[in-house]
Design a protein around this motif. Structure first.
Motif, short mmCIF file in Angstrom:
data_model
loop_
_atom_site.label_atom_id
_atom_site.label_comp_id
_atom_site.label_asym_id
_atom_site.label_seq_id
_atom_site.Cartn_x
_atom_site.Cartn_y
_atom_site.Cartn_z
N UNK A 240 -75.15 57.69 -121.67
CA UNK A 240 -76.19 58.49 -121.79
C UNK A 240 -76.13 59.87 -122.59
N UNK A 241 -75.36 60.62 -121.80
CA UNK A 241 -75.20 62.12 -122.45
C UNK A 241 -73.58 62.46 -122.60
N UNK A 242 -73.19 63.29 -123.34
CA UNK A 242 -71.65 63.61 -123.52
C UNK A 242 -71.23 63.94 -122.21
N UNK A 243 -72.10 64.84 -121.23
CA UNK A 243 -71.52 65.30 -120.20
C UNK A 243 -71.24 64.33 -119.17
N UNK A 244 -71.62 63.01 -119.44
CA UNK A 244 -71.15 61.89 -118.43
C UNK A 244 -69.79 61.28 -118.84
N UNK A 245 -69.23 61.85 -120.03
CA UNK A 245 -68.09 60.85 -120.38
C UNK A 245 -66.66 61.03 -119.57
N UNK A 246 -66.51 62.31 -119.40
CA UNK A 246 -65.28 62.70 -118.40
C UNK A 246 -65.35 61.77 -117.02
N UNK A 247 -66.37 61.88 -116.34
CA UNK A 247 -66.75 60.89 -115.17
C UNK A 247 -66.48 59.46 -115.27
N UNK A 266 -63.20 62.64 -132.02
CA UNK A 266 -63.19 62.94 -133.27
C UNK A 266 -62.79 64.23 -133.89
N UNK A 267 -62.48 65.19 -132.69
CA UNK A 267 -61.90 66.51 -133.32
C UNK A 267 -60.65 66.97 -132.55
N UNK A 268 -59.88 67.82 -133.10
CA UNK A 268 -58.93 68.50 -132.53
C UNK A 268 -59.39 69.29 -131.19
N UNK A 269 -60.36 70.04 -131.21
CA UNK A 269 -60.91 70.74 -130.21
C UNK A 269 -61.15 69.64 -128.94
N UNK A 270 -61.75 68.68 -129.28
CA UNK A 270 -62.19 67.54 -128.15
C UNK A 270 -61.00 67.14 -127.54
N UNK A 271 -59.99 66.64 -128.26
CA UNK A 271 -58.80 66.16 -128.01
C UNK A 271 -58.14 67.12 -126.92
N UNK A 272 -57.82 68.46 -127.08
CA UNK A 272 -57.30 69.34 -126.38
C UNK A 272 -58.17 69.65 -125.28
N UNK A 273 -59.37 69.43 -125.25
CA UNK A 273 -60.43 69.73 -124.02
C UNK A 273 -59.99 68.53 -123.01
N UNK A 274 -60.30 67.28 -123.49
CA UNK A 274 -59.92 66.15 -122.72
C UNK A 274 -58.50 66.19 -122.04
N UNK A 275 -57.61 66.36 -123.04
CA UNK A 275 -56.19 66.74 -122.29
C UNK A 275 -56.10 67.60 -121.14
N UNK A 276 -56.44 68.67 -121.35
CA UNK A 276 -56.82 69.75 -120.22
C UNK A 276 -57.32 69.15 -119.03
N UNK A 277 -58.51 68.33 -119.10
CA UNK A 277 -59.18 68.03 -117.92
C UNK A 277 -58.24 66.90 -117.21
N UNK A 278 -57.59 65.91 -118.04
CA UNK A 278 -56.82 64.80 -117.54
C UNK A 278 -55.67 65.22 -116.80
N UNK A 357 -57.77 45.45 -124.84
CA UNK A 357 -59.30 45.66 -124.64
C UNK A 357 -59.57 47.23 -125.49
N UNK A 358 -60.73 47.32 -126.01
CA UNK A 358 -61.35 48.28 -126.70
C UNK A 358 -62.71 48.70 -126.12
N UNK A 359 -62.74 49.80 -125.44
CA UNK A 359 -63.95 50.29 -124.68
C UNK A 359 -64.47 51.44 -125.34
N UNK A 360 -65.76 51.41 -125.77
CA UNK A 360 -66.48 52.34 -126.59
C UNK A 360 -67.53 53.12 -125.84
N UNK A 361 -67.37 54.59 -125.75
CA UNK A 361 -68.41 55.41 -124.89
C UNK A 361 -69.29 55.64 -126.01
N UNK A 362 -70.77 55.13 -125.46
CA UNK A 362 -71.81 55.21 -126.50
C UNK A 362 -72.91 56.04 -125.73
#
Length: 392
Positions: A240-247, A266-278, A357-362
């Motif tokens: 649905x929305x970007x904010x639901x991806x992490x959960x 898709x971006x370096x900033x996104x990579x770094x934010x996701x790693x921090x959260x994980x 397996x490949x899973x795509x967040x849409x």
């Protein structure tokens, strides 16, 4: 073109070799092939090695993880004259990681070929090391376009002796980002140079371009409808929305257990934010992107391949060709921005016929891109089933 290989390939080449013994390879190379654990040639190797050895310009397209690197590596090693210690083959790759991986495959295959020298010339490393290597003598050069052009300009690499040029991930190499550098390299080579293009994707625009620098090439092309990698199950999740991806991502890791997985952003900033959260969630996770120092990138890939880390978050830097044997899950946290990248990303799982397996967040904004990918590859990417863990 006539169709062969149970309809999987379209080709104008009729010779098929189902055993490495039948290819007529020098015995030291054949010994290296078997020492690497290869028992029989994969489909692309059955068709693709011989035309390169015989000096034919060749366009070879096949699934990720089916042995394309070994195809051009075996052919190149067979062609080289070890008694002439000058650069005879040039292999170009779009990323430093891919160039290093190809160099490792060549060196492993050539382990019994006494006196043969393979050198990897890439940015982010001291150019003095390249100069010293060429001074000692090199037979095969693997590199990235920027560094190779630099070495040609400095007259460290003498292009006149190059008889074979191979573009790995050719569609990327001939795209706008690299085409000028590739053109400069071709201008410096002999007009008689043998050219080979290798990739998992070969858009028609690239095939049309090849008439400018290839002579009556052998073509071994995978049909589009079988390009989506039979061993990889593909699904999507409507977030649905970007904010639901992490959960959503955390929920997936609660219900499945895999040795290793790659998450693409898709971006370096996104990579770094996701790693921090994980990391906050106690994941053993590392990341890689193009703005890191080369030494750090190399160390991370070594550690991930060895199994030290279970999750790698990455940009498209590693989407092409990077081989991680134990990776069975790819998650597109962000759907890729172009449809060609999709096939390379999901090809990081299911290497050499293993299940993946490949899973795509849409999100709502991604729905049209998902439809475009399905149309392009003539495939269906259904919603992820509840029993996903049983498929791994």
């Amino acid at each position: 073109m006539e169709s062969i290989e149970s309809g999987s390939f379209e080709t104008n080449w009729s010779q098929v070799f189902t055993s490495f013994d039948d290819l007529g390879l020098r015995k030291e190379l054949l010994r290296g092939v078997y020492a690497m654990g290869f028992e029989k040639p994969s489909a692309i190797q059955q068709y693709g090695i011989k035309p390169i050895v015989e000096g034919r310009d060749t366009i070879a397209q096949a699934h990720s993880g089916t042995g394309k690197t070994a195809t051009f590596s075996i052919a190149t090693l067979e062609k080289v004259d070890i008694t002439k210690k000058v650069p005879q083959a040039l292999i170009l790759a779009p990323t430093r990681e891919l160039a290093g991986q190809s160099k490792a495959v060549l060196s492993n295959l050539a382990r019994f070929m006494s006196g043969l020298s393979v050198h990897c010339a890439i940015g982010g490393t001291p150019i003095d090391d390249d100069i010293a290597a060429f001074h000692r003598g090199v037979h095969i050069v693997v590199g990235t376009p920027g560094r190779i052009n630099d070495l040609i300009r400095r007259e460290v690499l003498t292009p006149a002796t190059i008889e074979l040029i191979i573009l790995d991930e050719a569609d990327e190499m001939l795209s706008r980002g690299f085409s000028e550098q590739i053109y400069d390299i071709f201008k410096s080579l002999s007009s008689e140079v043998q050219a080979c293009l290798i990739s998992a994707t070969m858009p028609s625009s690239i095939l049309e371009m090849t008439s400018q620098f290839m002579r009556d090439p052998v073509q071994i092309l995978v049909k589009r409808e079988v390009l989506t990698l039979e061993g990889i199950r593909q699904f999507h999740i409507d977030v649905d929305a970007e904010s639901w991806k992490i959960e959503t991502l955390l929920d997936i890791y609660k219900i499945i257990s895999v040795q290793q997985s790659v998450i693409f952003c898709n971006t370096r900033t996104r990579v770094e934010q996701l790693v921090e959260e994980l990391k906050k969630q106690k994941f053993t996770v590392v990341c890689i992107h193009g703005e890191m120092e080369q030494r750090e990138r190399d160390a991370i890939m070594r550690e991930f391949r060895s199994g030290t880390h279970r999750v790698l978050v990455a940009t498209d830097l590693i989407a092409r060709g990077i081989d991680v044997q134990n990776c069975s899950l790819v998650i597109n946290f962000d759907i890729p921005k172009n449809k060609e990248t999709y096939i390379h990303r999901i090809g990081r799982s299911g290497r050499f016929g293993r299940k993946g397996i490949a899973i795509n967040f849409i999100t709502r904004d991604d729905a049209e891109m998902l439809k475009e990918i399905e149309r392009h590859y003539e495939t269906e990417i259904p919603p992820m089933p509840e029993n996903i863990s049983s498929l791994l």
